[in-house]
Design a protein around this motif. Structure first.
Motif, mmCIF file in Angstrom:
data_model
loop_
_atom_site.group_PDB
_atom_site.id
_atom_site.type_symbol
_atom_site.label_atom_id
_atom_site.label_comp_id
_atom_site.label_asym_id
_atom_site.label_seq_id
_atom_site.Cartn_x
_atom_site.Cartn_y
_atom_site.Cartn_z
ATOM 1 N N VAL A 164 0.881 -1.189 -0.264
ATOM 2 C CA VAL A 164 0.041 0.084 0.341
ATOM 3 C C VAL A 164 0.924 1.194 0.285
ATOM 4 C CG1 VAL A 164 -1.156 1.596 1.466
ATOM 5 C CG2 VAL A 164 -2.002 -0.683 1.123
ATOM 6 N N ASP A 165 1.666 1.235 0.621
ATOM 7 C CA ASP A 165 2.691 2.457 1.388
ATOM 8 C C ASP A 165 3.583 2.240 -0.423
ATOM 9 O OD1 ASP A 165 1.896 3.058 4.044
ATOM 10 O OD2 ASP A 165 4.168 1.798 3.952
ATOM 11 N N LYS A 166 4.269 1.959 -1.476
ATOM 12 C CA LYS A 166 4.690 2.021 -2.406
ATOM 13 C C LYS A 166 3.978 2.499 -3.391
ATOM 14 C CE LYS A 166 7.198 -0.861 -6.227
ATOM 15 N NZ LYS A 166 6.926 -2.151 -6.454
ATOM 16 N N PHE A 167 2.601 2.282 -3.041
ATOM 17 C CA PHE A 167 1.293 2.499 -4.207
ATOM 18 C C PHE A 167 0.938 4.391 -4.036
ATOM 19 C CE2 PHE A 167 -2.692 3.863 -5.590
ATOM 20 C CZ PHE A 167 -2.906 3.765 -6.798
ATOM 21 N N ASP A 168 0.987 4.206 -2.889
ATOM 22 C CA ASP A 168 0.935 5.258 -2.194
ATOM 23 C C ASP A 168 1.869 6.355 -1.904
ATOM 24 O OD1 ASP A 168 -1.743 6.422 -1.585
ATOM 25 O OD2 ASP A 168 -1.465 6.705 0.677
ATOM 26 N N ARG A 169 2.831 6.357 -2.096
ATOM 27 C CA ARG A 169 3.946 6.978 -2.223
ATOM 28 C C ARG A 169 4.237 7.282 -3.397
ATOM 29 N NH1 ARG A 169 6.919 4.079 0.494
ATOM 30 N NH2 ARG A 169 6.962 4.589 2.103
ATOM 31 N N ILE A 170 3.914 6.799 -4.177
ATOM 32 C CA ILE A 170 4.228 7.560 -5.920
ATOM 33 C C ILE A 170 3.339 8.740 -5.917
ATOM 34 C CG2 ILE A 170 4.459 6.990 -8.605
ATOM 35 C CD1 ILE A 170 5.025 4.234 -7.308
ATOM 36 N N PHE A 171 2.149 8.027 -6.085
ATOM 37 C CA PHE A 171 0.550 8.969 -5.603
ATOM 38 C C PHE A 171 0.915 10.352 -4.986
ATOM 39 C CE2 PHE A 171 -3.753 10.530 -4.846
ATOM 40 C CZ PHE A 171 -4.154 10.381 -5.677
ATOM 41 N N GLN A 172 1.806 10.199 -4.058
ATOM 42 C CA GLN A 172 1.905 11.187 -3.133
ATOM 43 C C GLN A 172 2.663 12.506 -3.442
ATOM 44 O OE1 GLN A 172 2.007 10.020 0.407
ATOM 45 N NE2 GLN A 172 0.201 9.196 1.407
ATOM 46 N N ARG A 202 13.640 5.331 -5.382
ATOM 47 C CA ARG A 202 12.545 4.188 -6.151
ATOM 48 C C ARG A 202 11.559 4.930 -6.940
ATOM 49 N NH1 ARG A 202 14.633 0.885 -1.668
ATOM 50 N NH2 ARG A 202 12.739 1.465 -0.172
ATOM 51 N N ALA A 203 10.697 5.445 -5.768
ATOM 52 C CA ALA A 203 9.918 5.966 -5.942
ATOM 53 C C ALA A 203 9.939 7.290 -7.266
ATOM 54 C CB ALA A 203 9.122 6.482 -5.076
ATOM 55 N N LEU A 204 11.133 8.076 -7.335
ATOM 56 C CA LEU A 204 11.142 9.173 -8.348
ATOM 57 C C LEU A 204 11.661 7.695 -9.795
ATOM 58 C CD1 LEU A 204 13.795 11.377 -5.956
ATOM 59 C CD2 LEU A 204 11.457 12.234 -6.792
ATOM 60 N N ASN A 205 12.530 7.059 -9.413
ATOM 61 C CA ASN A 205 13.143 6.341 -10.771
ATOM 62 C C ASN A 205 11.695 5.475 -11.097
ATOM 63 O OD1 ASN A 205 15.232 7.101 -10.299
ATOM 64 N ND2 ASN A 205 15.684 4.953 -9.508
ATOM 65 N N ALA A 206 10.794 5.385 -10.580
ATOM 66 C CA ALA A 206 9.104 4.726 -10.787
ATOM 67 C C ALA A 206 8.633 5.453 -11.572
ATOM 68 C CB ALA A 206 8.749 4.140 -9.998
ATOM 69 N N LEU A 207 7.936 6.844 -11.202
ATOM 70 C CA LEU A 207 7.662 7.892 -11.463
ATOM 71 C C LEU A 207 7.897 8.136 -12.826
ATOM 72 C CD1 LEU A 207 5.313 10.120 -10.813
ATOM 73 C CD2 LEU A 207 6.904 11.491 -10.136
ATOM 74 N N LYS A 208 9.582 8.071 -12.934
ATOM 75 C CA LYS A 208 9.894 8.753 -14.006
ATOM 76 C C LYS A 208 10.090 8.267 -15.207
ATOM 77 C CE LYS A 208 13.698 9.870 -12.442
ATOM 78 N NZ LYS A 208 15.113 10.843 -12.326
ATOM 79 N N ASP A 209 10.433 6.580 -15.458
ATOM 80 C CA ASP A 209 11.477 5.645 -16.111
ATOM 81 C C ASP A 209 9.114 4.645 -16.328
ATOM 82 O OD1 ASP A 209 13.312 6.234 -15.206
ATOM 83 O OD2 ASP A 209 13.700 4.283 -14.008
ATOM 84 N N TYR A 210 8.551 4.196 -15.764
ATOM 85 C CA TYR A 210 7.485 3.716 -15.459
ATOM 86 C C TYR A 210 5.965 4.265 -15.964
ATOM 87 C CZ TYR A 210 10.168 0.201 -13.478
ATOM 88 O OH TYR A 210 11.065 -1.373 -13.801
ATOM 89 N N LEU A 211 6.291 5.714 -15.702
ATOM 90 C CA LEU A 211 5.466 6.174 -16.190
ATOM 91 C C LEU A 211 5.119 8.048 -16.601
ATOM 92 C CD1 LEU A 211 3.724 6.461 -12.266
ATOM 93 C CD2 LEU A 211 2.804 4.700 -14.316
ATOM 94 N N HIS A 212 6.529 7.749 -17.098
ATOM 95 C CA HIS A 212 7.373 8.898 -17.933
ATOM 96 C C HIS A 212 7.241 10.149 -17.460
ATOM 97 C CE1 HIS A 212 7.934 5.993 -20.668
ATOM 98 N NE2 HIS A 212 6.360 5.874 -19.870
ATOM 99 N N ALA A 213 6.915 10.581 -15.909
ATOM 100 C CA ALA A 213 7.197 12.075 -15.573
ATOM 101 C C ALA A 213 8.446 12.248 -15.627
ATOM 102 C CB ALA A 213 6.548 11.715 -14.593
ATOM 103 N N PRO A 214 7.664 14.044 -16.185
ATOM 104 C CA PRO A 214 8.782 15.198 -16.744
ATOM 105 C C PRO A 214 9.759 15.589 -14.695
ATOM 106 C CG PRO A 214 6.967 16.412 -16.488
ATOM 107 C CD PRO A 214 6.622 14.950 -15.811
#
Length: 333
Positions: free
Chosen positions: A13-21, A51-63
């Motif tokens: 839950v924390d992993k998902f919620d942390r990316i969202f936050q 890890r959260a920053l990398n997931a946001l950039k690499d998988y969700l293509h966030a700038p």
């Protein structure tokens, strides 16, 4: 109850919620935010933040970029000033839990009526919840909203709902339970109401020149007309349908005074019978309930289900009606 703190469930839950936050923080700022501040807001370690920053950039293509001058992270400015949005359908764990409850409630309340339309959304929600390990698949067996004595919505429901939302007139063939007659009606639908496990349509009846309530399962045929429906003001609808007791409309012109025994009072005092009811505890522990009404049919049924634990004090005609019904019931035994 065993704690879930530190468990795999909590970690997922924390992993998902942390990316969202993290996205919410970066999207709400124009300036960079230092990693220390991000770690504090997300309540995580430096490694977890990366890890959260990398997931946001690499998988969700966030700038996501690191601004060395400001010493922090921010979103790069999108062309034409557009703001980045997370792709797909994103919900927090609590939002997903609420949706799971809503889905089950709609399924039970509608007797499967909306399953056809909720199917694609349900599949997407199932994918999200499996990814998060929220175990919301248990909703089907762990959540129940039974409709005791409920009636199916009927074949006309879709047409009725469409006409109500699109503000179009309806032609219906209605089979009334009260006199077993079939009548043709041209109506302007106003509201679709789910009341006591039955679907109703509140509408303006052109032939009667008045507001009427129709049980949708008793509409045998229905067709949408091209004409725009006549709109009855909200205040008038409330005055007609909400002031009297139960589903039978009309402005209340009588007040029922009911006295419940001390044994039954503990339950009735917490029940909501009518928006304008007035209840008061009596010195002997009994409970007096005052309810405005116009048509006594539904009220009499609710009074009788309490049997010997309730007495109708006023008005005299309601007291007589309940007494006569009880005598007829006793004569069956």
């Amino acid at each position: 109850m065993p704690s879930t703190i530190g468990s795999p469930y909590r970690a997922a839950v924390d992993k998902f919620d942390r990316i969202f936050q993290l996205h919410a923080i970066l999207a709400s700022r124009r300036t960079a935010i230092p990693p220390e501040d991000l770690m504090a807001k997300l309540e995580c370690s430096k490694a977890t933040l990366h890890r959260a920053l990398n997931a946001l950039k690499d998988y969700l293509h966030a700038p996501v970029i690191f601004d060395p001058d400001a010493g922090g992270y921010r979103y790069a400015r999108e062309p034409h000033g557009d703001t980045y949005e997370l792709p797909g359908l994103w919900f927090t764990p609590h939002e997903l839990q609420a949706l799971a409850v809503m889905r089950r409630l709609l399924s039970d309340a509608g007797g499967g009526l909306l399953e056809e339309h909720l199917g694609p959304l349900a599949q997407r929600l199932d994918e999200l919840t499996r990814h998060q390990r929220l175990n919301l698949g248990e909703a089907a067996s762990r959540l129940r909203f039974p409709g005791v004595g409920g009636k199916p919505a009927g074949d006309a429901f879709k047409i009725v709902a469409s006409a109500t939302l699109q503000r179009r007139k309806l032609w219906i063939e209605y089979h009334a339970r009260s006199d077993d007659r079939r009548t043709d009606r041209t109506i302007s639908p106003q509201r679709v109401v789910h009341y006591r496990d039955t679907w109703y349509l509140d509408a303006w009846d052109e032939g009667r020149n008045a507001l009427r309530s129709f049980s949708i399962d008793r509409i045998r045929r229905a067709s949408m007309r091209e004409e725009i429906a006549f709109d009855v003001p909200e205040s008038e609808l409330d005055a007609h349908f909400a002031t009297a007791y139960g589903i039978f409309g009309g402005k209340a012109d009588k007040v029922a005074v009911l006295r419940f025994t001390p044994e039954r009072a503990r339950w009735v005092a917490d029940e909501h019978w009518h928006p304008e009811q007035v209840g008061a505890w009596q010195p002997d522990g009994s409970y007096e309930l005052r309810i405005p009404y116009r048509d006594s049919r539904e009220l009499v049924m609710d009074i009788m289900r309490h049997g010997a634990h309730v007495e109708v004090k006023e008005p005299a005609e309601l007291r007589t009606e309940v007494r006569d019904q009880l005598r007829k019931a006793a004569a069956q035994y």
